[in-house]
Enzyme design. Structure first.
Site, PDB file in Angstrom:
ATOM      1  CG  ASP A  13      -1.810  -1.233   1.264  1.00  0.00           C
ATOM      2  OD1 ASP A  13      -2.314  -1.650   0.214  1.00  0.00           O
ATOM      3  OD2 ASP A  13      -1.931  -1.814   2.355  1.00  0.00           O
ATOM      4  CE  LYS A  16       3.178  -2.512  -4.520  1.00  0.00           C
ATOM      5  NZ  LYS A  16       2.819  -2.226  -3.143  1.00  0.00           N
ATOM      6  N   GLY A  40      -4.216  -4.712  -4.693  1.00  0.00           N
ATOM      7  CA  GLY A  40      -5.290  -3.898  -5.256  1.00  0.00           C
ATOM      8  C   GLY A  40      -4.953  -2.444  -5.272  1.00  0.00           C
ATOM      9  CG  HIS A  41      -3.525  -0.381  -8.038  1.00  0.00           C
ATOM     10  ND1 HIS A  41      -2.518  -1.311  -8.089  1.00  0.00           N
ATOM     11  CD2 HIS A  41      -3.929  -0.181  -9.298  1.00  0.00           C
ATOM     12  CE1 HIS A  41      -2.330  -1.661  -9.340  1.00  0.00           C
ATOM     13  NE2 HIS A  41      -3.166  -0.990 -10.095  1.00  0.00           N
ATOM     14  CD  GLN A 223       0.875  -8.897  -2.183  1.00  0.00           C
ATOM     15  OE1 GLN A 223       1.655  -9.562  -2.830  1.00  0.00           O
ATOM     16  NE2 GLN A 223      -0.392  -8.797  -2.525  1.00  0.00           N
TER      17      GLN A 223
HETATM   18  P1  IMP Z   1      -2.520 -12.816   2.194  1.00  0.00           P
HETATM   19  O1  IMP Z   1      -1.635 -12.275   1.142  1.00  0.00           O
HETATM   20  O2  IMP Z   1      -3.988 -12.623   1.920  1.00  0.00           O
HETATM   21  O3  IMP Z   1      -2.185 -14.236   2.559  1.00  0.00           O
HETATM   22  O4  IMP Z   1      -2.244 -11.961   3.528  1.00  0.00           O
HETATM   23  C1  IMP Z   1      -1.020 -12.046   4.231  1.00  0.00           C
HETATM   24  C2  IMP Z   1      -0.624 -10.672   4.775  1.00  0.00           C
HETATM   25  O5  IMP Z   1      -0.307  -9.820   3.687  1.00  0.00           O
HETATM   26  C3  IMP Z   1      -1.737  -9.966   5.549  1.00  0.00           C
HETATM   27  O6  IMP Z   1      -1.134  -9.189   6.564  1.00  0.00           O
HETATM   28  C4  IMP Z   1      -2.354  -9.057   4.512  1.00  0.00           C
HETATM   29  O7  IMP Z   1      -2.991  -7.949   5.085  1.00  0.00           O
HETATM   30  C5  IMP Z   1      -1.106  -8.641   3.743  1.00  0.00           C
HETATM   31  N1  IMP Z   1      -1.385  -8.220   2.373  1.00  0.00           N
HETATM   32  C6  IMP Z   1      -1.661  -8.994   1.303  1.00  0.00           C
HETATM   33  N2  IMP Z   1      -1.827  -8.249   0.206  1.00  0.00           N
HETATM   34  C7  IMP Z   1      -1.617  -6.978   0.571  1.00  0.00           C
HETATM   35  C8  IMP Z   1      -1.609  -5.733  -0.141  1.00  0.00           C
HETATM   36  O8  IMP Z   1      -1.794  -5.656  -1.360  1.00  0.00           O
HETATM   37  N3  IMP Z   1      -1.347  -4.613   0.594  1.00  0.00           N
HETATM   38  C9  IMP Z   1      -1.087  -4.675   1.923  1.00  0.00           C
HETATM   39  N4  IMP Z   1      -1.077  -5.811   2.621  1.00  0.00           N
HETATM   40  C10 IMP Z   1      -1.334  -6.954   1.949  1.00  0.00           C
END
Ligand code: IMP
Length: 444
Positions: A13, A16, A40-41, A223
């Protein structure tokens, strides 16, 4: 022409999407290499706002080629939903959107497992996006996964049955409801196979050909470095390689083809989900950052945890990514503060440490060592020249450059493309070459 990687320097977040949107016209194609619809954005296009999770925002630029690489886990349903919205908005992806037949399919069972596991972890829950990302990567690593190219396999039922057996056992052990029946998942897969066919290809061959033709590629990381499966705050991480190295394994493009990495760093820190966050603020300043920065998740809508900038984290990310230029985002969010703090080291058990410890309990104990800088108390939104920024804001940027050891080539002072300073003379200009001027022009 150069090939570059855009990576997040914190816990995701960082903004990007905006940076990719700004500089991608200087490239011939945009490649996603890891993650899935956990990312996501929000994209503003033709007076409409919509969220993209899987498809690179480069698709909004006419003629831009977009690739979803082998390192991704793709939920076909989510892919078609995004595609539908794009087509409604008049975007034609025909012949320029490609998906790796080696990328793994994220199945309904993966989301069912993700949710059941998170429930079972109770207070130790990771705070995942509940989309099934971890279980999809796990199926891949345990060699029970279904690749997108397998959706059309004659052995589909057998491939699915092998996976279902494990899913059923685990869900039963967790006391969760029965998994979606095999026949239903198989039906979905057949439907997806047909709709997916026009997009599926050997993307590593396609990318090799692009490079041979002298086209340039922008690799879009999802991420951030601290969510990287190997290098992040394990186990509070995502299940893929979000650092620059992932761009190669996740796309099939060799390291020798990469010319540089641009790190996106937010002027403060946020994190969604659980896990250590040394500079987190639980006070009015944290609340201010959340409100003023609109820090709510694009994918889940969850409020983000907010805190001061942490250069221990940013240096870690610079080392891992080989970051040669920074895009500093959301500087304007700090406009109203009397003073700003930057964490320059941690104090851990009476010692000062300059890198995040691998031991999670130690990271939980680490106390940030801060440098306090004066605030600028002036509106910086849309200020396009570095020299036109208040002196204290310039000092803040210079301090970051020094602490992180990397030049700031882009400064974002608002959500719109026009609200971005583009500074020449650094790696960014070197990577974009003669197309650098075009980016300045597009910026407006
Ligand atoms: P997962 O990717 O859904 O397995 O989540 C694992 C961790 O990554 C959690 O803390 C989510 O909140 C974080 N996370 C996954 N995708 C994003 C993103 O695009 N932005 C911020 N945090 C993310």
């Amino acid at each position: 022409m150069a090939n570059a990687i855009i990576v997040g320097m914190q816990w995701g977040d960082e903004g990007k999407g905006k940076i990719v949107d700004l500089i991608c016209p200087a490239f011939d194609g945009v490649v996603r290499y890891q993650g899935g619809h956990n990312a996501g954005h929000t994209v503003r296009f033709a007076d409409r706002h919509f969220s993209l999770h899987l498809i690179p925002s480069g698709i909004l630029h006419p003629g831009m080629r977009c690739v979803l690489g082998n390192g991704m886990v793709v939920a076909p349903g989510a892919f078609f939903t995004e595609l539908g919205r794009l087509e409604e908005a008049g975007v034609d992806p025909a012949g320029r959107l490609f998906v790796s037949n080696r990328a793994h399919a994220l199945l309904p069972w993966h989301a069912e497992l993700d949710q059941a596991r998170e429930g079972a972890r109770g207070p130790r829950a990771i705070g995942t996006t509940a989309r099934g990302i971890g279980p999809a990567y796990e199926a891949k690593a345990s060699r029970h996964g279904l690749r997108l190219g397998d959706l059309a396999s004659d052995d589909l039922e057998a491939l699915l049955a092998a996976q279902l057996e494990r899913v059923r056992t685990e869900l039963a052990g967790l006391g969760a409801p029965e998994p979606t029946p095999l026949a239903e998942v198989a039906g979905l897969c057949r439907e997806w196979a047909e709709r997916m066919a026009p997009f599926l290809t050997d993307t590593e061959v396609l990318l090799f050909e692009y490079l041979e033709e002298g086209r340039s590629l922008l690799f879009e990381g999802a991420q951030g470095a601290l969510l990287d499966l190997d290098h992040g705050t394990y186990p509070y991480v995502t299940s893929s390689s979000s650092t620059a190295g992932g761009a190669c394994t996740g796309s099939g493009v060799p390291p020798t083809a990469i010319d540089g990495a641009i790190g996106v760093l937010k002027a403060y820190t946020t994190r969604v989900g659980a896990g250590p966050f040394p500079t987190e603020l639980h006070d009015a300043t944290g609340e201010y950052l959340r409100k003023r920065g609109n820090e709510f998740g694009t994918t889940t809508g969850r409020p983000r945890r907010c805190g001061w900038l942490d250069t221990v984290v940013a240096r870690h990310a610079r080392r891992l990514n080989g970051t040669g230029a920074l895009a500093l985002t959301k500087l304007d969010v700090l406009d109203e503060l009397d003073e700003v703090r930057v964490c320059t080291a941690y104090e851990l058990d009476g010692r000062e440490v300059a890198a995040p410890p691998a031991d999670l309990a130690a990271l939980e104990r680490a106390r940030p060592v801060y440098r306090t800088l004066p605030g600028w108390k002036r509106d910086t939104s849309g200020v396009l020249e570095f020299e036109a920024l208040p002196a204290a804001a310039r000092d803040y940027v210079a301090f970051i450059e020094e602490e992180v050891g990397c030049r700031v080539d882009l400064i974002s002072t608002g959500p719109r493309r026009e609200e971005t300073q583009v500074r020449g003379g650094g790696l960014l200009e070197e990577l974009l070459g003669e197309r650098f001027a075009g980016v300045l022009e597009e910026r407006g």
